[in-house]
Design an enzyme around this catalytic site. Sequence first.
Site, PDB file in Angstrom:
ATOM      1  N   ASP A  23       0.813  -1.220   0.000  1.00 37.33           N
ATOM      2  CA  ASP A  23       0.000   0.000   0.000  1.00 37.33           C
ATOM      3  C   ASP A  23       0.847   1.270   0.000  1.00 37.33           C
ATOM      4  O   ASP A  23       1.609   1.520   0.935  1.00 37.33           O
ATOM      5  CB  ASP A  23      -0.896   0.044   1.238  1.00 37.33           C
ATOM      6  CG  ASP A  23      -1.638  -1.258   1.491  1.00 37.33           C
ATOM      7  OD1 ASP A  23      -0.970  -2.304   1.567  1.00 37.33           O
ATOM      8  OD2 ASP A  23      -2.863  -1.227   1.646  1.00 37.33           O
ATOM      9  N   GLU A  37      -4.220   2.193  -3.058  1.00 41.54           N
ATOM     10  CA  GLU A  37      -5.491   2.683  -2.520  1.00 41.54           C
ATOM     11  C   GLU A  37      -5.360   3.793  -1.484  1.00 41.54           C
ATOM     12  O   GLU A  37      -6.356   4.428  -1.160  1.00 41.54           O
ATOM     13  CB  GLU A  37      -6.291   1.525  -1.943  1.00 41.54           C
ATOM     14  CG  GLU A  37      -5.761   0.973  -0.654  1.00 41.54           C
ATOM     15  CD  GLU A  37      -6.882   0.627   0.326  1.00 41.54           C
ATOM     16  OE1 GLU A  37      -8.045   0.618  -0.082  1.00 41.54           O
ATOM     17  OE2 GLU A  37      -6.571   0.408   1.499  1.00 41.54           O
ATOM     18  N   ASN A  38      -4.157   4.031  -0.955  1.00 44.35           N
ATOM     19  CA  ASN A  38      -3.961   5.120   0.011  1.00 44.35           C
ATOM     20  C   ASN A  38      -3.052   6.210  -0.529  1.00 44.35           C
ATOM     21  O   ASN A  38      -2.521   7.023   0.240  1.00 44.35           O
ATOM     22  CB  ASN A  38      -3.362   4.575   1.313  1.00 44.35           C
ATOM     23  CG  ASN A  38      -4.236   3.553   1.997  1.00 44.35           C
ATOM     24  OD1 ASN A  38      -3.832   2.414   2.194  1.00 44.35           O
ATOM     25  ND2 ASN A  38      -5.439   3.934   2.357  1.00 44.35           N
ATOM     26  N   ASN A  79     -10.352  -1.252   0.190  1.00 45.67           N
ATOM     27  CA  ASN A  79     -11.562  -0.642   0.740  1.00 45.67           C
ATOM     28  C   ASN A  79     -11.603   0.876   0.599  1.00 45.67           C
ATOM     29  O   ASN A  79     -12.661   1.489   0.729  1.00 45.67           O
ATOM     30  CB  ASN A  79     -11.737  -1.021   2.219  1.00 45.67           C
ATOM     31  CG  ASN A  79     -10.559  -0.607   3.068  1.00 45.67           C
ATOM     32  OD1 ASN A  79      -9.420  -0.973   2.797  1.00 45.67           O
ATOM     33  ND2 ASN A  79     -10.828   0.160   4.121  1.00 45.67           N
ATOM     34  N   HIS A  80     -10.446   1.513   0.307  1.00 47.55           N
ATOM     35  CA  HIS A  80     -10.446   2.965   0.114  1.00 47.55           C
ATOM     36  C   HIS A  80     -10.516   3.373  -1.360  1.00 47.55           C
ATOM     37  O   HIS A  80     -10.309   4.538  -1.683  1.00 47.55           O
ATOM     38  CB  HIS A  80      -9.184   3.580   0.739  1.00 47.55           C
ATOM     39  CG  HIS A  80      -9.218   3.624   2.233  1.00 47.55           C
ATOM     40  ND1 HIS A  80     -10.046   4.481   2.933  1.00 47.55           N
ATOM     41  CD2 HIS A  80      -8.536   2.912   3.176  1.00 47.55           C
ATOM     42  CE1 HIS A  80      -9.863   4.305   4.231  1.00 47.55           C
ATOM     43  NE2 HIS A  80      -8.956   3.357   4.405  1.00 47.55           N
ATOM     44  N   HIS A 134      -6.670  -8.165  -0.011  1.00 45.67           N
ATOM     45  CA  HIS A 134      -6.745  -6.971   0.821  1.00 45.67           C
ATOM     46  C   HIS A 134      -7.667  -7.278   1.995  1.00 45.67           C
ATOM     47  O   HIS A 134      -8.892  -7.283   1.851  1.00 45.67           O
ATOM     48  CB  HIS A 134      -7.286  -5.804  -0.017  1.00 45.67           C
ATOM     49  CG  HIS A 134      -7.059  -4.467   0.601  1.00 45.67           C
ATOM     50  ND1 HIS A 134      -5.849  -3.814   0.544  1.00 45.67           N
ATOM     51  CD2 HIS A 134      -7.890  -3.644   1.280  1.00 45.67           C
ATOM     52  CE1 HIS A 134      -5.942  -2.650   1.148  1.00 45.67           C
ATOM     53  NE2 HIS A 134      -7.171  -2.530   1.624  1.00 45.67           N
ATOM     54  N   HIS A 174      -3.312  -4.131   3.257  1.00 42.22           N
ATOM     55  CA  HIS A 174      -4.259  -3.443   4.137  1.00 42.22           C
ATOM     56  C   HIS A 174      -3.721  -3.207   5.537  1.00 42.22           C
ATOM     57  O   HIS A 174      -4.005  -2.168   6.140  1.00 42.22           O
ATOM     58  CB  HIS A 174      -5.591  -4.197   4.240  1.00 42.22           C
ATOM     59  CG  HIS A 174      -6.602  -3.535   5.133  1.00 42.22           C
ATOM     60  ND1 HIS A 174      -7.186  -2.323   4.816  1.00 42.22           N
ATOM     61  CD2 HIS A 174      -7.122  -3.904   6.335  1.00 42.22           C
ATOM     62  CE1 HIS A 174      -8.033  -1.981   5.781  1.00 42.22           C
ATOM     63  NE2 HIS A 174      -8.005  -2.916   6.713  1.00 42.22           N
ATOM     64  N   HIS A 212      -0.634  -2.657   6.522  1.00 47.47           N
ATOM     65  CA  HIS A 212       0.434  -1.648   6.505  1.00 47.47           C
ATOM     66  C   HIS A 212       1.654  -2.033   7.335  1.00 47.47           C
ATOM     67  O   HIS A 212       2.477  -1.178   7.643  1.00 47.47           O
ATOM     68  CB  HIS A 212      -0.087  -0.283   6.963  1.00 47.47           C
ATOM     69  CG  HIS A 212      -1.019   0.366   5.987  1.00 47.47           C
ATOM     70  ND1 HIS A 212      -1.277   1.715   5.988  1.00 47.47           N
ATOM     71  CD2 HIS A 212      -1.748  -0.143   4.962  1.00 47.47           C
ATOM     72  CE1 HIS A 212      -2.135   2.008   5.020  1.00 47.47           C
ATOM     73  NE2 HIS A 212      -2.435   0.879   4.385  1.00 47.47           N
TER      74      HIS A 212
END
Length: 271
Positions: A8, A39-40, A67-68, A153, A178, A180
């Site tokens: 991520d 995604e982040n 999810n983001h 994820h 996810h 991290h």
Amino acid sequence: MKVVYLGDIMGRSGRNVVLERLPEIKERLKPDFIVVNGENAAAGFGITGKIANELFENGVDVISTGNHVWDQKETKTYINTEKRMIRPINYPEGTPGKGSVIVEDNRGRKMLVVNAMGRVFMDPLDDPFKAVDQELKKYPLGSAVKFVLVDMHAEATSEKMAMGQYLDGRASLVVGTHSHIPTADAQIFDGGTAYQTDAGMCGDYDSVIGMDKVEPINRFTKKMRADRYSPALGEATLCGVYVETDDKTGHATRIDPIRLGGRLKETFPEN
């Protein structure tokens, strides 16, 4: 085949370390494909078309999410026009974008990348095991494609491990995202699938999973919100995995963690 997967990308510091280190990674490892989870990437929440394009322009072949993925409104349109960015395959039918993509190198070898999202401690979605299973039946490893990468994820380590074991022999790499935090369990299962529970993030580890530590600590200790979450902006560590496979079977022959820069102890695959 040689593939690099990066975990991520967290905010500006994460983007910077990826862009700064990609030339070194390409020179030293000479990967056939590079896949990242983005995604982040946009201030910790989602990803923009501009950021995605910059990653593609610098050698990234596929961007997975999680999810983001919908945190930036423009993504709902961008993901329909840019097939190299995918969202979890187990979103309901009719969700923008696709959950998988096939990319091809200059030798004609094809790689399937599938993005799935867990359901334990996460938003309830369709069954990720069934969704991935159906996709791999359409594109069997070793015949239709030479490499299958599944980005799982998920929050629960057990769910990620279960996916890896479930796909053993049918995927080249199952890697978790996810959390991290890079896990120390890089391995090759008996059936030939490379696995790591979490690749870790590309971001500043002087933080709380990539966020500036003041507000998360405040919420844990006082159970009150004082401010918004914002990404930590210190020097970042790039985290990911490097995998080599046998082109005949698509099974992994090697997996090594990658950690470069920042606060974590560096490790890099030796030739």
